[in-house]
Design an enzyme around this catalytic site. Structure first.
Site, short mmCIF file in Angstrom:
data_model
loop_
_atom_site.label_atom_id
_atom_site.label_comp_id
_atom_site.label_asym_id
_atom_site.label_seq_id
_atom_site.Cartn_x
_atom_site.Cartn_y
_atom_site.Cartn_z
N HIS A 29 0.85 -1.42 -0.02
CA HIS A 29 -0.11 0.11 -0.01
C HIS A 29 0.75 1.19 -0.11
O HIS A 29 0.40 2.24 -0.52
CB HIS A 29 -0.82 0.04 1.23
CG HIS A 29 -1.71 1.09 1.23
ND1 HIS A 29 -3.01 1.18 0.81
CD2 HIS A 29 -1.74 2.40 2.15
CE1 HIS A 29 -3.58 2.39 1.08
NE2 HIS A 29 -2.80 3.06 1.79
N HIS A 89 -3.46 3.97 -3.06
CA HIS A 89 -2.67 2.47 -3.73
C HIS A 89 -2.21 2.56 -4.81
O HIS A 89 -2.82 2.98 -5.49
CB HIS A 89 -3.81 1.27 -3.13
CG HIS A 89 -3.07 0.04 -3.18
ND1 HIS A 89 -2.71 -0.71 -1.97
CD2 HIS A 89 -2.35 -0.63 -4.03
CE1 HIS A 89 -2.13 -1.81 -2.11
NE2 HIS A 89 -1.77 -1.66 -3.70
N HIS A 149 -1.61 2.23 -8.18
CA HIS A 149 -2.38 1.52 -9.16
C HIS A 149 -2.63 2.36 -10.53
O HIS A 149 -2.50 3.68 -10.43
CB HIS A 149 -3.80 1.08 -8.75
CG HIS A 149 -4.60 2.30 -8.42
ND1 HIS A 149 -4.61 3.33 -7.51
CD2 HIS A 149 -5.91 2.50 -9.20
CE1 HIS A 149 -5.55 3.96 -7.70
NE2 HIS A 149 -6.20 3.62 -8.68
N GLN A 166 -5.21 2.57 -14.25
CA GLN A 166 -6.50 1.96 -14.77
C GLN A 166 -6.46 1.81 -16.50
O GLN A 166 -5.30 2.41 -16.97
CB GLN A 166 -7.52 3.27 -14.77
CG GLN A 166 -7.84 3.54 -13.21
CD GLN A 166 -8.75 4.50 -13.20
OE1 GLN A 166 -10.03 4.58 -13.33
NE2 GLN A 166 -8.40 5.84 -12.51
#
Length: 359
Positions: free
Chosen positions: A132, A183, A185, A187
């Site tokens: 995280h 976190h 990440h 898309q």
């Protein structure tokens, strides 16, 4: 690479990408989830000839939860997340609050000159690491290669969906950018149309080819490599440079030295060479002011059916931070007129980034 496909409690697809062949991905999503929302509707703007997605269900999406409630961390005792497994390398899953999807509702006309149609397509989330508190810049070269394999896999699969016209892989990083989940990440959007930016650049590339017989993107790369003054870093297969007409205070483009239409066209050596250069550039951004730099990282790939011979896959990376204590906001000129004013000289931005020590 091991690829494992499973389903979440509401039927959304989830895919694990692992380096280890013995990774156990049999965990089941035990949550009780509401039905998936209908897709957005697309409304056509006749003044700009652009499609706008209207997605009211996204108002309820998760917004800056605590680390203990992060939906992108692995599941554990007493905490069920979007990833059922207790650990993972790289994970891709369908977004719970998508701008585009294959679940259609009822779409009527709205009057005026705006055409309305379903927001057909797909939106996915790519988790780069289970840590995280990490970041893309901290990923190992092997992990970046695994992320690259996930991007390539998803680009190919999403491009095959009927009605999808363009696949866009991207990352938003930092509260200043407007993230909803901290976190690490990214898309992926599978659009039912060719995006406005891509239409503009392909139009310019077509006119350049008609005039010169050459590829516009290749010529831009060659000119920047020859000039050198805006090159931030390079290796055998990639060059990172600040564009001469950069719109953002700190903007870097990463080009492979060979023209490919999409990420799937990269050779293994080119895929492997990307990670070390890219993470070096990200660390330069973070080191510039001694704070985690907010940024958008955007892969420009060819549309599915048009302009593939003109396209040249590359990554656009930019930050809205213009000084240690100042941000660039899109005000009247940029937001209303699309006319950018950059407060940082591109040559100076490149010089400053080159001067940052990353090791």
């Amino acid at each position: 690479m091991k690829r494992t496909v499973t389903r979440l409690a509401d039927g959304r697809e989830l895919i694990y990408f692992d380096r280890r062949d013995d990774a156990d991905r049999g965990a089941i999503d035990a949550r009780e989830l509401p039905p998936r929302p209908d897709a957005s509707e697309l409304r056509y703007d006749p003044l700009t000839e652009e499609w706008v997605a209207i997605a009211g269900h996204r108002q309820g999406r998760t917004f800056l939860p605590s680390a203990a409630e992060c939906p992108l961390c692995p599941s554990g005792p007493g905490r069920l997340s979007e990833i059922p497994s207790s650990d993972y390398d790289v994970v891709v899953f369908e977004n719970r609050f998508p701008a585009f999807s294959a679940t259609f509702g009822e779409y009527g006309q709205v009057g005026g000159l705006s055409e309305v149609r379903p927001g057909a397509g797909r939106c996915e989330v790519v988790c780069f690491t289970s840590d995280h508190d990490s970041s893309f810049s901290a990923l190992s070269a092997g992990r970046v290669e695994l992320v690259m394999e996930a991007w390539i896999d998803r680009t190919a699969e999403l491009s095959a969906i009927p009605g999808v016209e363009q696949v866009f892989c991207f990352e938003n990083r930092g509260a200043e950018i407007g993230i909803t989940l901290p976190h690490p990440h990214g898309q992926i959007y599978a659009y039912p149309y060719v995006t406005p930016r891509t239409r503009l650049t392909l139009g310019a590339a077509e006119r350049h080819r008609d005039r010169t017989g050459r590829n516009l993107f290749a010529d831009v790369l060659a000119a920047e490599r020859e000039a050198g003054v805006r090159v931030v870093a390079a290796n055998e297969h990639w060059t990172a440079f600040v564009p001469a007409a950069a719109r953002w205070p700190y903007e870097v483009h990463l080009y492979p030295h060979r023209q490919v239409a999409d990420l799937g066209g990269l050779k293994p050596a080119e895929r492997a060479a990307f990670g070390p250069l890219y993470t070096d550039v990200l660390r330069r951004l973070d080191g510039l002011f001694g704070v985690a730099m907010p940024y958008v990282a955007a892969w420009h790939q060819a549309p599915v059916t048009v302009g593939r011979d003109l396209s040249y896959t590359h990554l656009e990376l930019f930050s809205i931070r213009r000084a240690a204590d100042k941000l660039k906001y899109l005000a009247g000129s940029e937001s209303a007129m699309g006319a950018f004013v950059n407060d940082v000289l591109p040559e100076e931005a490149a010089r400053l980034l080159r001067s940052v020590t990353t090791s």
